[in-house]
Motif scaffolding. Structure first.
Motif, PDB file in Angstrom:
ATOM      1  N   UNK A   1      61.307  49.697  40.154  1.00 30.54           N
ATOM      2  CA  UNK A   1      60.928  48.290  40.201  1.00 30.54           C
ATOM      3  C   UNK A   1      60.513  47.887  41.609  1.00 30.54           C
ATOM      4  N   UNK A   2      61.258  48.343  42.601  1.00 30.33           N
ATOM      5  CA  UNK A   2      60.912  48.029  43.987  1.00 30.33           C
ATOM      6  C   UNK A   2      59.595  48.696  44.384  1.00 30.33           C
ATOM      7  N   UNK A   3      59.372  49.914  43.881  1.00 40.29           N
ATOM      8  CA  UNK A   3      58.095  50.583  44.144  1.00 40.29           C
ATOM      9  C   UNK A   3      56.949  49.788  43.540  1.00 40.29           C
ATOM     10  N   UNK A   4      57.150  49.292  42.329  1.00 38.47           N
ATOM     11  CA  UNK A   4      56.113  48.506  41.657  1.00 38.47           C
ATOM     12  C   UNK A   4      55.817  47.219  42.419  1.00 38.47           C
ATOM     13  N   UNK A   5      56.858  46.561  42.906  1.00 34.35           N
ATOM     14  CA  UNK A   5      56.655  45.323  43.667  1.00 34.35           C
ATOM     15  C   UNK A   5      55.861  45.591  44.947  1.00 34.35           C
ATOM     16  N   UNK A   6      56.166  46.696  45.622  1.00 34.65           N
ATOM     17  CA  UNK A   6      55.450  47.026  46.857  1.00 34.65           C
ATOM     18  C   UNK A   6      53.972  47.307  46.567  1.00 34.65           C
ATOM     19  N   UNK A   7      53.719  48.073  45.522  1.00 36.73           N
ATOM     20  CA  UNK A   7      52.327  48.380  45.174  1.00 36.73           C
ATOM     21  C   UNK A   7      51.591  47.139  44.677  1.00 36.73           C
ATOM     22  N   UNK A   8      52.301  46.254  43.995  1.00 34.49           N
ATOM     23  CA  UNK A   8      51.669  45.018  43.552  1.00 34.49           C
ATOM     24  C   UNK A   8      51.222  44.150  44.718  1.00 34.49           C
ATOM     25  N   UNK A   9      52.051  44.077  45.748  1.00 29.91           N
ATOM     26  CA  UNK A   9      51.673  43.319  46.956  1.00 29.91           C
ATOM     27  C   UNK A   9      50.479  43.969  47.649  1.00 29.91           C
ATOM     28  N   UNK A  10      50.484  45.296  47.695  1.00 32.86           N
ATOM     29  CA  UNK A  10      49.363  46.000  48.321  1.00 32.86           C
ATOM     30  C   UNK A  10      48.072  45.760  47.540  1.00 32.86           C
ATOM     31  N   UNK A  11      48.175  45.764  46.224  1.00 34.16           N
ATOM     32  CA  UNK A  11      46.983  45.523  45.402  1.00 34.16           C
ATOM     33  C   UNK A  11      46.419  44.131  45.649  1.00 34.16           C
ATOM     34  N   UNK A  12      47.288  43.148  45.804  1.00 35.84           N
ATOM     35  CA  UNK A  12      46.816  41.785  46.111  1.00 35.84           C
ATOM     36  C   UNK A  12      46.026  41.766  47.422  1.00 35.84           C
ATOM     37  N   UNK A  13      46.503  42.527  48.403  1.00 34.85           N
ATOM     38  CA  UNK A  13      45.784  42.598  49.684  1.00 34.85           C
ATOM     39  C   UNK A  13      44.435  43.281  49.495  1.00 34.85           C
ATOM     40  N   UNK A  14      44.419  44.379  48.749  1.00 34.67           N
ATOM     41  CA  UNK A  14      43.153  45.072  48.504  1.00 34.67           C
ATOM     42  C   UNK A  14      42.135  44.135  47.851  1.00 34.67           C
ATOM     43  N   UNK A  15      42.608  43.334  46.906  1.00 35.38           N
ATOM     44  CA  UNK A  15      41.691  42.400  46.241  1.00 35.38           C
ATOM     45  C   UNK A  15      41.189  41.352  47.241  1.00 35.38           C
ATOM     46  N   UNK A  16      42.096  40.841  48.091  1.00 36.57           N
ATOM     47  CA  UNK A  16      41.708  39.775  49.024  1.00 36.57           C
ATOM     48  C   UNK A  16      40.751  40.269  50.103  1.00 36.57           C
ATOM     49  N   UNK A  17      40.823  41.556  50.421  1.00 32.07           N
ATOM     50  CA  UNK A  17      39.948  42.108  51.456  1.00 32.07           C
ATOM     51  C   UNK A  17      38.716  42.779  50.863  1.00 32.07           C
ATOM     52  N   UNK A  18      38.560  42.620  49.552  1.00 33.66           N
ATOM     53  CA  UNK A  18      37.392  43.183  48.852  1.00 33.66           C
ATOM     54  C   UNK A  18      37.281  44.684  49.085  1.00 33.66           C
ATOM     55  N   UNK A  19      38.418  45.359  48.902  1.00 28.99           N
ATOM     56  CA  UNK A  19      38.438  46.816  49.052  1.00 28.99           C
ATOM     57  C   UNK A  19      37.511  47.460  48.024  1.00 28.99           C
ATOM     58  N   UNK A  20      37.037  48.663  48.318  1.00 31.08           N
ATOM     59  CA  UNK A  20      36.099  49.296  47.385  1.00 31.08           C
ATOM     60  C   UNK A  20      36.805  49.697  46.094  1.00 31.08           C
ATOM     61  N   UNK A  21      36.001  50.014  45.086  1.00 34.12           N
ATOM     62  CA  UNK A  21      36.536  50.279  43.748  1.00 34.12           C
ATOM     63  C   UNK A  21      37.497  51.466  43.732  1.00 34.12           C
ATOM     64  N   UNK A  22      37.235  52.478  44.549  1.00 36.62           N
ATOM     65  CA  UNK A  22      38.095  53.655  44.549  1.00 36.62           C
ATOM     66  C   UNK A  22      39.499  53.305  45.030  1.00 36.62           C
ATOM     67  N   UNK A  23      39.593  52.485  46.073  1.00 41.35           N
ATOM     68  CA  UNK A  23      40.903  52.061  46.582  1.00 41.35           C
ATOM     69  C   UNK A  23      41.654  51.271  45.515  1.00 41.35           C
ATOM     70  N   UNK A  24      40.968  50.347  44.873  1.00 42.49           N
ATOM     71  CA  UNK A  24      41.593  49.563  43.807  1.00 42.49           C
ATOM     72  C   UNK A  24      42.049  50.458  42.659  1.00 42.49           C
ATOM     73  N   UNK A  25      41.197  51.410  42.279  1.00 40.57           N
ATOM     74  CA  UNK A  25      41.535  52.304  41.169  1.00 40.57           C
ATOM     75  C   UNK A  25      42.768  53.135  41.489  1.00 40.57           C
ATOM     76  N   UNK A  26      42.880  53.599  42.728  1.00 48.18           N
ATOM     77  CA  UNK A  26      44.051  54.395  43.120  1.00 48.18           C
ATOM     78  C   UNK A  26      45.338  53.578  43.011  1.00 48.18           C
TER      79      UNK A  26
END
Length: 297
Positions: free
Chosen positions: A82-107
């Motif tokens: 659960x803690x791993x999921x929360x950390x990755x969820x926060x990272x994904x929000x950052x990737x979306x906000x910085x318009x990361x490329x599709x490969x980064x989002x997919x990973x």
């Protein structure tokens, strides 16, 4: 070297003007600790790096995302899913906000889907997989990554008894893998294992047995006749024969699978122990009650 680095990190902690350097040192030291599998200590430093960036208002969102995902890996190794999921969820929000490329989002979505699956949050896993697959169709339309994502989605759909959809996805995954590697390939063999589960769920037992037989054939050719994957194909066939009430054939297959699992994984491995239970049940159904008790013990 490590002692000098720790002393320098202590100095950076005490000097507010070195916030950027402090973040770099924290990440560097955390990476060292993670490579040594000191996950608790590494997580603490990754979290400290995130806090420094946020508190000092540094323009370093990519490094925050990196630290969060690295901490997530640590939580995963500690089985704190659960803690791993929360950390990755926060990272994904950052990737979306910085318009990361599709490969980064997919990973990131791949890991989030997997963690949700482990947490039995299957609908959330499905949503993440579908977004990952949509991104990969754009950037890697004929890739192993897409095949693995389709296989992951199939696994999740089977957990909620959506077997027909799972078969559609696994067939697409296999088509991609065959185009990349040919038919007799370990990855292709595993798609037949997953497909067999789907057909069994639909009570299409002949199709299920055919899938397991093809999985066994390919995996024997690519991994060897005594591999654990071969044992799983044999064991799954045993389950189908049990459902067909062909108990003697079921018993024989369970015993063959367990012999391999004992050799490859050892007698105390959970999959081997599960095989003992299967033999016990088959023995009971054949009327060998004393033997059933012995295997069950």
């Amino acid at each position: 070297h490590v002692e000098a680095l720790d002393r320098y990190l202590t100095f950076a902690r005490e000097s507010a003007i070195h916030n950027d350097m402090r973040v770099d040192l924290l990440i560097f030291r955390a990476d060292q600790l993670r490579s040594s599998e000191l996950h608790t200590e590494a997580i603490a430093l990754y979290q400290e790096a995130v806090e420094v960036v946020q508190r000092a208002g540094l323009d370093r969102l990519p490094i925050v995302a990196y630290a969060l995902e690295a901490a997530g890996i640590g939580w995963f190794h500690k089985r704190e899913h659960q803690k791993a999921l929360e950390a990755y969820g926060r990272a994904l929000d950052i990737h979306r906000s910085t318009l990361a490329d599709h490969q980064v989002l997919a990973n990131s979505l791949s890991v989030i889907a997997y963690l949700n699956h482990l947490l039995t949050q299957y609908r959330s896993s499905e949503i993440a997989r579908e977004e990952q697959i949509a991104l990969l169709r754009e950037v890697q339309p004929r890739s192993e990554a897409l095949a693995f994502a389709l296989t992951g989605l199939a696994d999740t759909l089977q957990k909620v008894a959506r077997y027909k959809e799972s078969i559609t996805h696994i067939e697409e995954a296999r088509h991609i893998l065959v185009s990349l590697h040919g038919g007799d390939n370990t990855l292709v063999g595993h798609t037949y294992l997953t497909e067999g589960i789907g057909w069994e769920g639909l009570e299409q037992f002949d199709a299920s047995l055919a899938s397991y037989a093809e999985a066994q054939r390919i995996l024997e050719a690519t991994e060897g006749e005594r591999s654990a994957s071969v044992a799983y194909a044999i064991n799954n066939s045993g389950w189908v024969y049990r459902r067909l009430e062909r108990h003697a054939e079921s018993d024989a297959m369970f015993r063959e699978a367990v012999a391999i699992l004992e050799e490859r994984l050892g007698p105390t491995h959970p999959n081997t122990v599960g095989g003992y239970i299967n033999i016990g049940i088959a023995s009971h159904l054949l009327g060998n009650h004393l033997e059933a008790i012995q295997w069950g013990m």
